[in-house]
Design a protein around this motif. Structure first.
Motif, short mmCIF file in Angstrom:
data_model
loop_
_atom_site.label_atom_id
_atom_site.label_comp_id
_atom_site.label_asym_id
_atom_site.label_seq_id
_atom_site.Cartn_x
_atom_site.Cartn_y
_atom_site.Cartn_z
N VAL B 36 0.80 -1.33 0.06
CA VAL B 36 -0.20 -0.09 -0.16
C VAL B 36 0.89 1.22 -0.21
O VAL B 36 0.76 2.17 -0.80
N THR B 56 -8.81 7.46 -4.86
CA THR B 56 -9.50 6.52 -3.84
C THR B 56 -8.57 5.32 -3.53
O THR B 56 -8.16 4.77 -4.53
N GLY B 57 -8.38 5.09 -2.45
CA GLY B 57 -8.03 3.80 -2.24
C GLY B 57 -6.60 3.65 -2.21
O GLY B 57 -5.67 2.63 -2.17
N CYS B 58 -5.71 4.66 -2.51
CA CYS B 58 -4.15 4.79 -2.42
C CYS B 58 -3.51 4.64 -1.36
O CYS B 58 -2.30 4.33 -1.48
N GLY B 59 -3.87 4.76 -0.11
CA GLY B 59 -3.35 4.69 0.93
C GLY B 59 -3.15 5.73 1.93
O GLY B 59 -2.29 5.98 2.89
N LYS B 60 -3.89 6.86 1.80
CA LYS B 60 -4.06 7.80 2.47
C LYS B 60 -4.28 7.67 4.07
O LYS B 60 -3.46 8.04 4.89
N THR B 62 -4.08 4.91 5.41
CA THR B 62 -3.21 3.94 5.78
C THR B 62 -1.96 4.87 6.48
O THR B 62 -1.45 4.62 7.49
N TYR B 71 -1.56 1.24 13.04
CA TYR B 71 -1.09 0.04 12.37
C TYR B 71 0.43 0.33 12.32
O TYR B 71 0.95 1.37 12.39
N GLN B 97 -12.28 9.38 9.12
CA GLN B 97 -12.85 9.53 8.15
C GLN B 97 -14.47 8.92 8.68
O GLN B 97 -15.56 9.50 7.89
N HIS B 207 -10.50 14.72 -0.62
CA HIS B 207 -10.63 14.44 -1.96
C HIS B 207 -10.93 15.62 -2.90
O HIS B 207 -10.90 15.65 -4.16
N LYS B 225 -2.37 3.39 -5.84
CA LYS B 225 -1.66 2.45 -4.91
C LYS B 225 -0.68 1.34 -6.07
O LYS B 225 -1.06 1.25 -6.98
#
Ligand SMILES: Nc1ncnc2c1ncn2[C@@H]1O[C@H](COP(=O)(O)OP(=O)(O)OP(=O)(O)O)[C@@H](O)[C@H]1O
Ligand SMILES: [Mg+2]
Lengths: 277, 262
Positions: B36, B56-60, B62, B71, B97, B207, B225
């Motif tokens: 990620v 979206t879903g790129c790892g922000k 995370t 984590y 979020q 966003h 990602k």
């Protein structure tokens, strides 16, 4: 604006009145059905359709009920004494189960070590029907209050543990993370986030536990007892007094309903955040 | 371009004399086989306002979760004030979020929650909670439970709860996504005011590119990602920024293009 406010208030009052009228209406319908049922029953007995010895008329049962309030015959205790004896048994078993079961379930749900350590024992005990404990319990502690309470304990313990366990397991991870980023330690998160968020499930478990504690009563009082509603029913059976049996059954039902209502009251207090929605 | 921006940022901060607040060193995060975050290295300076944008879903999220140790990074490290990041030591606030008000606490208890964990004195908690209730326009709801509020008001409670902490480091993960435009503009100005008043360091994920250009001193654009830094952009527009200004629109278009590209 002020005018608007007034109009709103009037609307609200109208709505509340309507609500009350509706409530009354539905209450009326319920009462009518009950009345019809009793009337039919009474007729059936009086016309000889049912045998008065095995199924007494409602009027006779009501008479017995009033009698039993003051008259210890035939089982040797007034109704009040019997209720008190039964409450003592079931509530002591019930509260013992809450005090031990809920913290146990919560800890097992939160700490994996506790879970791994205790789960095998719990899984072994869980499927055993509570009544199957009776012979052993009698050997251990005779037939006194403690023995009966222990049997009630076994029935109520299981739902308390399971619900507390599941409830705390379902704690929203984001809420845990919020506390973590504020720097809270695990134990603080347990009692500030885990426990409150498990509460609705815990209460659901307590409701089940209360129900089963009260309904296992008859079985528990099959152990040699000298008072109690279950005992009264047994006794009524032995002397072939169907009216006594039915009065016992009805009293169990009524007291059970009363206890459930009390619990609901407590729950509303405790879970205000849920109920004010 | 990326090197260029980085040196530009370094020069700017030398000028302001701002020390490094967060240092991200070769940060890599995998979930099983899924890579990620791919070897991220960058600095955020004290009192800097950084926006992170990316697909979206790129790892922000995370990334922020690594920063708060929700984590553990697979490799690499994150330093806050030259010490390994640790929420028990550092004064961090995180606006998640997802909605994250405690449903069993009233609005004012929610606002006081983090302060109690930090063992702030009682009188001070009361003072700050009151201040936040005013700031967020929540006075009338102080005794309400989150379940009785609309989503946007609940979000205000959550943002207020982080503001009340006077955090050193404020992490915000798309905090204004649920808000209508009016409230969003208001809260964007509020976060800027807070930032100036408290001297917090802010990492703000969004966003909304207009929002990023309006708020940030520096925008970090992440790639798809596995996320690596595609570009860092220093925005030295004067404040308050004019969202209809030509320079503003230029920046906005530029970043939009960058993200559209992949
Ligand atoms: N706990 C986890 N276990 C496994 N995979 C995860 C976990 N958390 C995130 N991921 C994966 O990592 C990737 C990045 O997720 P992340 O939530 O960081 O993205 P994001 O940039 O915040 O997205 P969004 O813009 O939707 O908020 C996603 O593909 C997601 O499926
Ligand atoms: Mg995210």
């Amino acid at each position: 604006m002020a005018l608007d406010d007034n109009a709103l208030k009037i609307k609200l009052r109208e709505w509340k009145d309507k609500q009350r009228r509706d409530d009354l209406k539905y209450l009326g319908i319920g009462a009518a059905s009950l009345l019809a049922f009793l009337l039919f029953w009474q007729m059936a007995v009086k016309t000889g359709l049912a045998n008065e010895r095995t199924l007494p008329a409602p009027s006779a049962i009501f008479e017995t009920f009033l009698d039993k309030l003051t008259d210890p015959d035939p089982d040797g205790n007034t109704l009040g004494t019997n209720i008190f004896a039964s409450l003592q048994v079931s509530l002591s078993g019930f509260f013992a189960a809450l005090v031990i079961g809920i913290p146990l379930g919560l800890c097992m749900g939160w700490w994996t070590y506790a879970d791994r350590f205790l789960r095998p024992i719990f899984e072994l005990i869980r499927p055993v029907p509570p009544i199957a404990w009776i012979p052993l319990v009698v050997v251990w502690m005779g037939v006194g209050l403690k023995a009966k309470a222990l049997i009630i304990f076994f029935t109520t313990f299981v739902p308390c543990v399971i619900n507390s366990y599941t409830g705390i397991r379902l704690t929203n991870q984001t809420l845990i993370n919020v506390s973590k980023t504020f720097g809270a330690k695990n134990f603080e998160i347990f009692h500030k986030v885990g426990i409150p968020s498990a509460m609705p499930m815990v209460f659901a478990g307590v409701r089940v536990a209360l129900g089963s504690s009260w309904s296992t009563l008859v079985a528990a009082e099959m152990l040699a007892a000298s008072a109690g509603l279950g005992y009264m029913i047994q006794y009524g059976r032995n002397v072939a007094r169907a009216d006594i049996v039915i009065v016992g059954m009805l009293t169990i039902g009524l007291v059970g309903a009363f206890l459930a209502a009390m619990l609901q009251f407590v729950e509303k207090r405790f879970l205000k955040w849920k109920t004010t929605r | 371009m990326m090197r260029h921006a980085e040196t530009e940022a370094a020069v700017a901060d030398e000028k302001n004399g701002r020390p490094v607040k967060i240092s991200v060193r070769n940060l890599t995060k995998r979930f099983g086989d899924l890579l990620v975050l791919d070897d991220l290295t960058f600095n955020i300076h004290a009192n800097e306002f950084v926006c992170v944008v990316g697909p979206t879903g790129c790892g922000k999220t995370t990334f922020l979760n690594c920063l708060t140790r929700i984590y553990e990074p697979t490799s690499g490290d994150l330093l806050i004030d030259n010490a390994s990041a640790d929420p028990q030591k550092h004064n961090i606030s995180f606006v998640f979020q997802e909605p994250s008000a405690f449903p069993w606490l009233t609005v004012e208890e929610n606002l006081a929650y983090g302060l109690k964990i930090k063992r702030v004195a009682k009188g001070e908690i009361e003072r700050r909670v009151n201040q936040i209730l005013d700031l967020m326009g929540l006075q009338q709801f102080r005794k309400s439970y989150p379940g009785e509020l609309s989503v946007s008001i609940e979000q205000r409670v959550i943002i207020g709860r982080s503001f009340a902490m006077r955090p050193d480091l404020l992490l915000m993960d798309e905090p204004y996504g649920q808000m209508d435009v009016k409230v969003r503009f208001y809260l964007e100005d509020e976060v800027i005011r807070l930032w100036k008043e408290l001297g917090s360091t802010i990492v703000f994920i969004t966003h909304n590119i207009e929002e990023a250009v309006y708020l940030a001193e520096r925008v970090i654009i992440l790639s798809n990602k596995p996320a690596c830094i595609k570009e860092e952009l220093v925005l030295d527009l004067p404040r308050p920024r004019n969202i209809a200004g030509s320079e503003f629109i230029q920046y906005r278009k530029y970043i939009t293009d960058k993200i559209k590209w992949w």
